[in-house]
Design a protein around this motif. Structure first.
Motif, PDB file in Angstrom:
ATOM      1  N   SER A 108       0.826  -1.198   0.000  1.00  0.00           N
ATOM      2  CA  SER A 108       0.000   0.000   0.000  1.00  0.00           C
ATOM      3  C   SER A 108       0.865   1.256   0.000  1.00  0.00           C
ATOM      4  O   SER A 108       0.633   2.188  -0.788  1.00  0.00           O
ATOM      5  CB  SER A 108      -0.924  -0.001   1.217  1.00  0.00           C
ATOM      6  OG  SER A 108      -1.666   1.200   1.281  1.00  0.00           O
ATOM      7  N   SER A 111       2.472   2.069  -3.282  1.00  0.00           N
ATOM      8  CA  SER A 111       1.602   2.621  -4.325  1.00  0.00           C
ATOM      9  C   SER A 111       1.603   4.143  -4.337  1.00  0.00           C
ATOM     10  O   SER A 111       1.157   4.764  -5.304  1.00  0.00           O
ATOM     11  CB  SER A 111       0.172   2.095  -4.155  1.00  0.00           C
ATOM     12  OG  SER A 111      -0.462   2.663  -3.021  1.00  0.00           O
ATOM     13  N   MET A 134      -5.764  -3.893   0.166  1.00  0.00           N
ATOM     14  CA  MET A 134      -6.811  -2.881   0.069  1.00  0.00           C
ATOM     15  C   MET A 134      -7.250  -2.365   1.442  1.00  0.00           C
ATOM     16  O   MET A 134      -7.714  -1.236   1.570  1.00  0.00           O
ATOM     17  CB  MET A 134      -8.017  -3.445  -0.683  1.00  0.00           C
ATOM     18  CG  MET A 134      -7.714  -3.916  -2.106  1.00  0.00           C
ATOM     19  SD  MET A 134      -6.836  -2.708  -3.129  1.00  0.00           S
ATOM     20  CE  MET A 134      -8.085  -1.428  -3.290  1.00  0.00           C
ATOM     21  N   LYS A 140      -5.097   3.591  -5.451  1.00  0.00           N
ATOM     22  CA  LYS A 140      -5.586   2.685  -6.495  1.00  0.00           C
ATOM     23  C   LYS A 140      -5.159   3.126  -7.890  1.00  0.00           C
ATOM     24  O   LYS A 140      -5.063   2.303  -8.803  1.00  0.00           O
ATOM     25  CB  LYS A 140      -7.111   2.545  -6.413  1.00  0.00           C
ATOM     26  CG  LYS A 140      -7.570   1.793  -5.163  1.00  0.00           C
ATOM     27  CD  LYS A 140      -9.064   1.784  -5.013  1.00  0.00           C
ATOM     28  CE  LYS A 140      -9.742   0.924  -6.031  1.00  0.00           C
ATOM     29  NZ  LYS A 140     -11.191   0.747  -5.729  1.00  0.00           N
ATOM     30  N   GLN A 172     -12.638  -4.435  -6.814  1.00  0.00           N
ATOM     31  CA  GLN A 172     -11.788  -3.362  -6.300  1.00  0.00           C
ATOM     32  C   GLN A 172     -11.466  -2.326  -7.374  1.00  0.00           C
ATOM     33  O   GLN A 172     -10.795  -1.330  -7.100  1.00  0.00           O
ATOM     34  CB  GLN A 172     -10.476  -3.947  -5.747  1.00  0.00           C
ATOM     35  CG  GLN A 172     -10.643  -4.952  -4.635  1.00  0.00           C
ATOM     36  CD  GLN A 172     -11.178  -4.354  -3.355  1.00  0.00           C
ATOM     37  OE1 GLN A 172     -11.206  -3.137  -3.197  1.00  0.00           O
ATOM     38  NE2 GLN A 172     -11.610  -5.199  -2.423  1.00  0.00           N
ATOM     39  N   LEU A 174      -9.532  -2.752 -10.073  1.00  0.00           N
ATOM     40  CA  LEU A 174      -8.138  -2.834 -10.526  1.00  0.00           C
ATOM     41  C   LEU A 174      -8.050  -3.560 -11.869  1.00  0.00           C
ATOM     42  O   LEU A 174      -8.820  -4.473 -12.166  1.00  0.00           O
ATOM     43  CB  LEU A 174      -7.293  -3.581  -9.496  1.00  0.00           C
ATOM     44  CG  LEU A 174      -7.271  -2.991  -8.084  1.00  0.00           C
ATOM     45  CD1 LEU A 174      -6.433  -3.877  -7.159  1.00  0.00           C
ATOM     46  CD2 LEU A 174      -6.752  -1.558  -8.087  1.00  0.00           C
TER      47      LEU A 174
END
Length: 364
Positions: A108, A111, A134, A140, A172, A174
């Protein structure tokens, strides 16, 4: 927008071969490249930068994105931390794929990296891994996913597990990539195993276009990457002909097509009629377009699942309608069997739904 990709392995081939392959793939519209740092051995950071930078520069010159496969042990050996990804900036790479995970929190945090690298998560591990990431509120916009490929025969994913993973990932929001395998002899991947490099085990022996059409038919996969190098030019060409948005079949013909049958199959748009029968998928608009044209009766044998038929002159109101047979049934002489969906792509019949657009692929 769905994309096609190739894979290159600088430690196993010359830079001249790689650059020529990149040029060839770019000519056929391929847009991304997968490469691997898992097998770089004892090479130093400087050696890796020198070797891989040439490949990445060639890719960018042809408008292609490059994602490098890494894992925690690669970070450790090269002195990289999840807080500092500047090594990959020096390579000028577009993103990194985490073949093995960290702890969810690190993914996370990565990202949000200031280098603006895409972080690609392994999509094959199941929903628990993705859900953990997540739960830590990743960025995202900087997160994508990609399945594994499997060099060892019989170890590829089942379709059931593949679908289960994808359904959770799509919830999600993605993107998902998956791998297909070139069937050209003497291809290779990052490891000294040559039994194909596919995500789905059911794809291992299939022609490459069938693999690609199946992945796109799932409507879950955004990017399809050829995992082994080097695919043939013919494989690149035929993959480039596939429309990712259309459920696409090929046909093994049983008869010579008359002019109207040819136009019905290849020159008319098709969608499945909304009130779909369990016996067939009907494309009804060709019968309107070609109402004034003749379809003489020919090859009116009984009908089997996977047959492609055009209704002939003996059924005047429906003449010119195209049907894909989904359940065996008798033929009263009013349906011409022009051919069959090949057995090795029969799984595509499972994706026929009311209203879905579809097409037939010409390979010559």
């Amino acid at each position: 927008m769905a994309r096609l990709g190739i894979s290159v392995y600088p430690e196993h081939s010359s830079m001249e071969e790689i650059q020529e392959y990149i040029r060839l793939a770019a000519r056929y519209g391929f847009k991304r490249i997968f490469s691997c740092l898992l097998s770089v051995g004892e090479r130093s950071r400087e050696e890796i930068i020198e070797e891989y930078s040439k490949m990445i520069a060639a890719a960018h010159e042809h408008g292609m994105e490059v994602i490098l496969d890494v894992a925690p042990f690669v970070f450790e050996r090269l002195g990289i931390t999840y807080k500092d990804l500047s090594f990959f900036t020096a390579l000028n790479v577009d993103g990194i794929r985490l073949d093995e995970g960290f702890d969810g929190l690190k993914e996370s945090l990565m990202s949000y990296n200031k280098e603006r690298l895409k972080i690609e998560i392994n999509a094959s591990f199941g929903n628990g891994y993705i859900a953990n990431i997540m739960s830590h509120y990743p960025n995202k916009d900087g997160l994508i996913t990609c399945h594994n490929f499997y060099p060892q025969k019989y170890t590829g994913l089942s379709l059931k597990h593949f679908n289960h993973c994808n359904e959770d990932i799509k919830k999600q929001g993605l993107k998902i990539a998956a791998f297909v395998s070139s069937q050209k002899r003497d291809t290779f991947g990052p490891w000294p195993v040559n039994e194909g490099l596919c995500t789905l085990e059911m794809h291992r022996e299939l022609p490459i276009d069938v693999q690609v059409r199946h992945l796109f038919a799932t409507r879950q996969v955004d990017d399809v990457i050829i995992a082994n190098a080097f695919a043939s030019e013919e494989e690149l060409r035929i993959c480039s002909m596939i429309d990712p948005a259309l459920l696409t079949f090929s046909i093994d013909f049983e008869k010579e097509l008359n002019p109207t049958e040819y136009k019905v199959i290849y020159e008319h748009e098709h969608f499945v009629r909304g009130d779909m029968s369990e016996y067939m998928a009907r494309s009804t608009m060709p019968r309107v377009t070609y109402a004034a044209e003749s379809v003489p009766a020919a090859n009116t044998r009984d009908l089997k699942r996977g047959d492609v038929i055009v209704i002939n002159d003996n059924y005047s109101r429906y003449k010119g309608e195209l049907q894909i047979i989904l359940k065996d049934m008798p033929n009263d002489g009013r349906r011409n069997v022009v051919g069959r969906i090949p057995d090795n792509e029969s799984m595509l019949l499972d994706y026929i739904q009311p209203w879905i657009p579809f097409a037939f692929m010409k390979k010559d």
